[in-house]
Write a protein that holds these residues in place. Structure first.
Motif, PDB file in Angstrom:
ATOM      1  N   HIS A  19       0.848  -1.192   0.000  1.00  0.00           N
ATOM      2  CA  HIS A  19       0.000   0.000   0.000  1.00  0.00           C
ATOM      3  C   HIS A  19       0.885   1.245   0.000  1.00  0.00           C
ATOM      4  N   ASP A  20       0.306   2.390  -0.338  1.00  0.00           N
ATOM      5  CA  ASP A  20       1.071   3.638  -0.392  1.00  0.00           C
ATOM      6  C   ASP A  20       1.802   3.849   0.928  1.00  0.00           C
ATOM      7  N   LYS A  57       3.974   5.040  -4.055  1.00  0.00           N
ATOM      8  CA  LYS A  57       2.669   4.380  -4.179  1.00  0.00           C
ATOM      9  C   LYS A  57       2.795   2.858  -4.163  1.00  0.00           C
ATOM     10  N   LYS A  58       1.693   2.211  -3.824  1.00  0.00           N
ATOM     11  CA  LYS A  58       1.561   0.764  -3.892  1.00  0.00           C
ATOM     12  C   LYS A  58       1.921   0.315  -5.308  1.00  0.00           C
ATOM     13  N   CYS A  89       7.669  11.505  -4.300  1.00  0.00           N
ATOM     14  CA  CYS A  89       6.888  10.921  -3.211  1.00  0.00           C
ATOM     15  C   CYS A  89       5.490  11.508  -3.225  1.00  0.00           C
TER      16      CYS A  89
END
Length: 183
Positions: free
Chosen positions: A66-67, A131-132, A128
């Motif tokens: 996940h992020d 991300k996933k 930044c």
């Protein structure tokens, strides 16, 4: 006049040419290879994180679940000689950097320039938040990474500890070790 046609100028040019030729010969005759890689990772943030060394090159496979909620930091250390598990190796360099500042090109240091060079050979995003997703670096060779040729022959251990700094105690995301051999 900017060009002097005397023996001093010719001698300086001859010495400069000799130094360049010797440097090229030294670089060509040296062999730097990735010999192994190991990754330990936090399963809440990564589904997979692998380092695969084969035929002197290195592949990195990273699957983020996940992020990432904040900027990851990296404690980067290079040591030489002995076994990584013993006190027989010497630490040559240690640096702590904010990975997002490196990705955004806001960090200007020796390590950040080297890490930016690594990132350009992979699929990690250039900003930044991270991300996933799946990210890879395939077929990385030491010469692609501008490893200095003045390092002595031997084994070098590159340790990278990725973590979140803002939490107490810090949250370790991944601990990576790459062994590079200069023959």
């Amino acid at each position: 006049m900017w060009f002097r046609s005397d023996n001093y100028t010719h001698s300086a040019f001859a010495i400069f040419t000799l130094v360049i030729c010797l440097s090229i010969t030294i670089v060509v005759s040296q062999q730097i290879v990735f010999t192994s890689g190991n990754a330990k990772f936090h399963h809440a943030y990564f589904k997979e994180f692998r380092l695969l060394a084969h035929n002197g090159s290195l592949d990195i496979l990273m699957n983020i679940t996940h992020d990432l909620p904040q900027d990851p930091w990296m404690n980067f250390a290079v040591s030489m000689g002995g076994s990584n598990k013993t006190a027989g190796h010497r630490k040559l360099l240690q640096y702590n950097v904010n990975m997002c500042k490196i990705l955004d090109h806001n960090e200007r240091s020796l390590v950040s320039i080297w890490v930016q060079n690594i990132f350009k050979h992979g699929t990690i995003p250039s900003k930044c938040p991270i991300k996933k997703g799946n990210y890879t670096w395939c077929g990385m060779r030491p010469e692609m990474l501008n490893i200095p040729t003045f390092f002595a022959k031997g084994q070098y251990f590159v340790n990278m500890d990725l973590y979140f700094r803002q939490k107490r105690p810090k949250i370790s995301l991944a601990n990576l070790t790459v062994i590079i051999e200069k023959k």
